[in-house]
Structure formats: structure tokens, C-alpha cells
Write a protein that holds these residues in place. Structure first.
Motif, mmCIF file in Angstrom:
data_model
loop_
_atom_site.group_PDB
_atom_site.id
_atom_site.type_symbol
_atom_site.label_atom_id
_atom_site.label_comp_id
_atom_site.label_asym_id
_atom_site.label_seq_id
_atom_site.Cartn_x
_atom_site.Cartn_y
_atom_site.Cartn_z
ATOM 1 N N LEU A 174 5.078 6.548 -9.335
ATOM 2 C CA LEU A 174 3.701 6.491 -8.851
ATOM 3 C C LEU A 174 2.763 6.736 -10.023
ATOM 4 C CD1 LEU A 174 1.385 6.544 -6.748
ATOM 5 C CD2 LEU A 174 1.861 8.993 -6.459
ATOM 6 N N ASP A 175 1.921 5.764 -10.325
ATOM 7 C CA ASP A 175 0.897 5.897 -11.368
ATOM 8 C C ASP A 175 -0.473 5.955 -10.706
ATOM 9 O OD1 ASP A 175 2.703 5.798 -13.479
ATOM 10 O OD2 ASP A 175 2.628 3.614 -13.590
ATOM 11 N N VAL A 176 -1.308 6.897 -11.142
ATOM 12 C CA VAL A 176 -2.663 7.043 -10.609
ATOM 13 C C VAL A 176 -3.633 7.034 -11.775
ATOM 14 C CG1 VAL A 176 -4.201 8.400 -9.161
ATOM 15 C CG2 VAL A 176 -1.736 8.464 -8.740
ATOM 16 N N LYS A 177 -4.503 6.041 -11.803
ATOM 17 C CA LYS A 177 -5.452 5.902 -12.915
ATOM 18 C C LYS A 177 -6.651 6.817 -12.675
ATOM 19 C CE LYS A 177 -5.823 1.929 -14.878
ATOM 20 N NZ LYS A 177 -6.171 0.528 -15.221
ATOM 21 N N THR A 178 -6.827 7.798 -13.565
ATOM 22 C CA THR A 178 -7.874 8.794 -13.417
ATOM 23 C C THR A 178 -8.787 8.773 -14.650
ATOM 24 O OG1 THR A 178 -6.714 10.595 -14.550
ATOM 25 C CG2 THR A 178 -6.150 10.221 -12.239
ATOM 26 N N PRO A 179 -9.892 9.542 -14.635
ATOM 27 C CA PRO A 179 -10.798 9.543 -15.788
ATOM 28 C C PRO A 179 -10.301 10.349 -16.980
ATOM 29 C CG PRO A 179 -11.927 10.186 -13.760
ATOM 30 C CD PRO A 179 -10.477 10.242 -13.493
ATOM 31 N N ALA B 71 -4.514 20.648 -1.346
ATOM 32 C CA ALA B 71 -5.798 20.976 -1.970
ATOM 33 C C ALA B 71 -6.430 19.712 -2.528
ATOM 34 C CB ALA B 71 -5.593 22.008 -3.080
ATOM 35 N N GLY B 72 -7.464 19.209 -1.854
ATOM 36 C CA GLY B 72 -8.126 17.983 -2.279
ATOM 37 C C GLY B 72 -8.693 17.258 -1.081
ATOM 38 N N ALA B 73 -9.829 16.604 -1.273
ATOM 39 C CA ALA B 73 -10.502 15.946 -0.155
ATOM 40 C C ALA B 73 -9.799 14.673 0.296
ATOM 41 C CB ALA B 73 -11.948 15.631 -0.551
ATOM 42 N N ARG B 74 -9.114 13.986 -0.626
ATOM 43 C CA ARG B 74 -8.475 12.709 -0.310
ATOM 44 C C ARG B 74 -6.978 12.796 -0.614
ATOM 45 N NH1 ARG B 74 -10.710 9.332 2.837
ATOM 46 N NH2 ARG B 74 -10.252 7.447 1.642
ATOM 47 N N LYS B 75 -6.181 12.194 0.285
ATOM 48 C CA LYS B 75 -4.734 12.265 0.166
ATOM 49 C C LYS B 75 -4.109 10.876 0.138
ATOM 50 C CE LYS B 75 -5.826 16.478 1.979
ATOM 51 N NZ LYS B 75 -7.123 16.870 2.580
ATOM 52 N N LEU B 76 -3.020 10.777 -0.612
ATOM 53 C CA LEU B 76 -2.240 9.537 -0.694
ATOM 54 C C LEU B 76 -0.789 9.892 -0.389
ATOM 55 C CD1 LEU B 76 -1.902 6.514 -1.572
ATOM 56 C CD2 LEU B 76 -1.503 7.383 -3.873
ATOM 57 N N GLN B 77 -0.194 9.193 0.577
ATOM 58 C CA GLN B 77 1.195 9.462 0.966
ATOM 59 C C GLN B 77 2.052 8.221 0.764
ATOM 60 O OE1 GLN B 77 2.933 11.924 4.482
ATOM 61 N NE2 GLN B 77 2.533 9.890 5.311
ATOM 62 N N ILE B 78 3.237 8.428 0.204
ATOM 63 C CA ILE B 78 4.210 7.352 0.021
ATOM 64 C C ILE B 78 5.438 7.694 0.846
ATOM 65 C CG2 ILE B 78 5.626 6.063 -1.611
ATOM 66 C CD1 ILE B 78 3.582 6.921 -3.759
ATOM 67 N N VAL B 79 5.791 6.830 1.774
ATOM 68 C CA VAL B 79 6.991 6.995 2.600
ATOM 69 C C VAL B 79 8.116 6.210 1.926
ATOM 70 C CG1 VAL B 79 8.016 6.691 4.873
ATOM 71 C CG2 VAL B 79 5.563 7.209 4.659
ATOM 72 N N ILE B 80 9.188 6.926 1.551
ATOM 73 C CA ILE B 80 10.315 6.316 0.845
ATOM 74 C C ILE B 80 11.470 6.186 1.827
ATOM 75 C CG2 ILE B 80 11.762 6.423 -1.211
ATOM 76 C CD1 ILE B 80 9.781 8.569 -2.263
ATOM 77 N N ALA B 81 11.988 4.968 1.999
ATOM 78 C CA ALA B 81 13.026 4.700 2.998
ATOM 79 C C ALA B 81 14.414 4.718 2.360
ATOM 80 C CB ALA B 81 12.774 3.344 3.647
ATOM 81 N N ALA C 274 -6.505 14.383 -4.330
ATOM 82 C CA ALA C 274 -7.553 14.313 -5.354
ATOM 83 C C ALA C 274 -8.899 14.426 -4.647
ATOM 84 C CB ALA C 274 -7.453 13.022 -6.150
ATOM 85 N N GLU C 275 -9.966 14.470 -5.416
ATOM 86 C CA GLU C 275 -11.302 14.576 -4.827
ATOM 87 C C GLU C 275 -11.936 13.213 -4.579
ATOM 88 O OE1 GLU C 275 -12.540 17.240 -3.606
ATOM 89 O OE2 GLU C 275 -10.855 18.443 -4.310
ATOM 90 N N GLU C 276 -11.314 12.152 -5.048
ATOM 91 C CA GLU C 276 -11.830 10.798 -4.810
ATOM 92 C C GLU C 276 -10.679 9.805 -4.835
ATOM 93 O OE1 GLU C 276 -13.823 8.956 -8.425
ATOM 94 O OE2 GLU C 276 -14.006 11.087 -8.905
ATOM 95 N N ASP C 277 -10.979 8.556 -4.453
ATOM 96 C CA ASP C 277 -9.950 7.522 -4.388
ATOM 97 C C ASP C 277 -9.744 6.898 -5.768
ATOM 98 O OD1 ASP C 277 -10.367 8.192 -1.799
ATOM 99 O OD2 ASP C 277 -10.738 6.155 -1.074
ATOM 100 N N PHE C 278 -8.609 7.171 -6.372
ATOM 101 C CA PHE C 278 -8.280 6.587 -7.672
ATOM 102 C C PHE C 278 -7.331 5.403 -7.486
ATOM 103 C CE2 PHE C 278 -8.923 11.152 -9.009
ATOM 104 C CZ PHE C 278 -10.118 10.920 -9.673
ATOM 105 N N PRO C 279 -7.435 4.381 -8.334
ATOM 106 C CA PRO C 279 -6.469 3.276 -8.268
ATOM 107 C C PRO C 279 -5.051 3.793 -8.520
ATOM 108 C CG PRO C 279 -8.378 2.674 -9.606
ATOM 109 C CD PRO C 279 -8.488 4.136 -9.347
ATOM 110 N N TYR C 280 -4.094 3.260 -7.768
ATOM 111 C CA TYR C 280 -2.702 3.698 -7.901
ATOM 112 C C TYR C 280 -1.787 2.477 -7.854
ATOM 113 C CZ TYR C 280 -1.701 2.729 -3.004
ATOM 114 O OH TYR C 280 -1.498 2.077 -1.812
ATOM 115 N N ARG C 281 -0.541 2.685 -8.229
ATOM 116 C CA ARG C 281 0.483 1.649 -8.093
ATOM 117 C C ARG C 281 1.836 2.327 -7.905
ATOM 118 N NH1 ARG C 281 0.638 -0.706 -14.333
ATOM 119 N NH2 ARG C 281 1.407 1.200 -15.332
ATOM 120 N N VAL C 282 2.732 1.664 -7.199
ATOM 121 C CA VAL C 282 4.075 2.174 -6.933
ATOM 122 C C VAL C 282 5.080 1.147 -7.438
ATOM 123 C CG1 VAL C 282 5.698 2.971 -5.179
ATOM 124 C CG2 VAL C 282 3.242 3.418 -4.906
ATOM 125 N N THR C 283 6.086 1.611 -8.148
ATOM 126 C CA THR C 283 7.104 0.734 -8.705
ATOM 127 C C THR C 283 8.472 1.382 -8.536
ATOM 128 O OG1 THR C 283 5.506 0.076 -10.407
ATOM 129 C CG2 THR C 283 7.788 -0.608 -10.743
#
Length: 213
Positions: free
Chosen positions: A204-209, A132-142, A185-194
Motif C-alpha cells: 500500500l502506497d499513500v502519496k502525502t506532502p 486516530a484520524g478523521a479519514r480512514k482507508l481499509q483494505i480487505v485482503i482475501a 489520516a486527516e485528509e484523503d491522500f492518493p493511494y495505490r495497492v499492488t
């Protein structure tokens, strides 16, 4: 002879001694006494700086990103659970997901992130994942193996973020050494993976409003 007259006479005698006498006769300004408790400590203005309890300082991005060796599956840790929450303070507020793993990794845990896309594809079937959301972010963990001690190994515990800007989240069980974690999410938010150790975690951190009180 009064004290005032005596002092004037002594100064007159000292003046005959030159510079030293002149210095001795100069009046000294009285020293102001400090009243105990009168000193105040300045109070810094503005909000206090928020310190991440996990010590993460990685930069945010909206583009694809990856670790040094994203295809290396030698870590061989077992998927445990995913926890989501809203964390941070002031301008550093973000949705945080932590993917926990069991076991000591035989090698550093590796990953790659697609960046925000219109759709993400499920491993194995190759079909788009319904999020559910217009934009998707996928993280592939090896380097991930099947979880243990679950009544249904297909039901990995996942606590979704309380941040309303993140509209969906899901994680796939490992397939040929890789596990995939997605959010929407409905838009592209800045993210980071650590990746963190003790225990092994992918954050996974996603900076949102979202603004915290």
C-alpha cells in the motif's frame, strides 16, 4: 624557381584541363586539431528520476479500488507482519506499507479497498474501528489464514510508517478467510495497492506532502 611560382605555374597548367583542374587548385581550409581532454560531456539539469526498487508503476487514486476477483479466498497464505516506511524521492515521495505473507499462494492474492471514509467497520463485531484520524482507508485482503509461530497469534507485528501524515494504522487477524488492514489520516491522500510475488506481499502506497531531504 621558387615554390610559390612553381605552384602557380602548375595551377595554370591544370586550369587548361577544365573543371578537374579548377577543383584541384581550390584552397582547403586547415583542420583544427583537438586537444586531448578538451571535450566535455553536458551535465543534465534537474533532479534525477527516482526508480522504485519494487518496480511498481500502478496509478494512484482516492476512490474505491479492487483486484480482478476480490472475493476469491483460494490463495490461502498466512499473515506474517506489516512493515511501514517513508520511501520515494522528490514528487514521488509516499508512505509505504508492505503486508507480508507466509506460504505459496494456491491462487493469486485478491483484495478490495474502500477508498477514504469517515469510519471503517471491524469484521465480526460490526463496530467502528477506533483509529486516530478523521479519514480512514481499509483494505480487505482475501485468502488469508491465521499466522503461525507467534507467541500470541493476535499480536501481528506492525511497524507504523514514519510519515507524520499517516496518523494511525492497524491490521485485523483473518476472519472467515479475510484480513483487514486500515490506515488513518486527516485528509484523503492518493493511494495505490499492488500485489507482489516471491515472497507474497501486498503493498500500500499513500502519496502525502512529506518531503525527503
Amino acid at each position: 624557381m621558387s615554390r610559390k611560382t612553381l605552384a602557380a605555374t602548375l595551377c595554370a597548367l591544370l586550369l587548361t584541363g577544365g573543371t578537374l583542374g579548377l577543383t584541384a587548385c581550390q584552397e582547403t581550409a586547415p583542420t583544427a586539431s583537438k586537444t586531448p581532454g578538451s571535450e566535455t560531456t553536458p551535465i543534465p539539469s534537474g533532479p534525477k528520476k527516482w526508480v522504485d526498487p519494487l518496480g511498481i508503476t500502478t496509478e494512484f487514486t482516492t476512490e474505491p479500488s479492487e483486484s480482478e476477483d476480490p472475493l476469491n479466498i483460494n490463495a490461502q497464505v498466512r499473515l506474517n507482519r506489516v512493515e511501514g516506511a517513508v520511501t520515494g524521492q522528490f514528487e514521488n515521495t509516499f508512505a509505504r506499507y508492505i503486508v507480508y505473507f507466509d506460504g505459496e499462494p494456491a491462487a493469486p492474492l485478491q483484495w478490495s479497498a474502500t477508498g477514504w471514509q469517515d469510519e471503517v467497520i471491524a469484521d465480526g463485531s460490526g463496530e467502528p474501528i477506533d483509529l486516530a484520524g478523521a479519514r480512514k482507508l481499509q483494505i480487505v485482503i482475501a485468502g488469508v489464514a491465521y499466522p503461525e509461530n507467534l507467541e500470541d497469534p493476535h499480536d501481528v507485528p506492525l511497524t507504523k510508517s514514519l510519515d507524520p501524515a499517516i496518523t494511525d494504522a492497524t491490521i485485523e487477524l483473518p476472519f472467515e478467510g479475510y484480513s483487514r488492514f486500515q490506515i488513518a489520516a486527516e485528509e484523503d491522500f492518493p493511494y495505490r495497492v499492488t500485489v507482489l510475488d516471491n515472497p507474497t506481499r501486498l503493498v500500500l502506497d499513500v502519496k502525502t506532502p512529506t518531503i525527503l531531504d
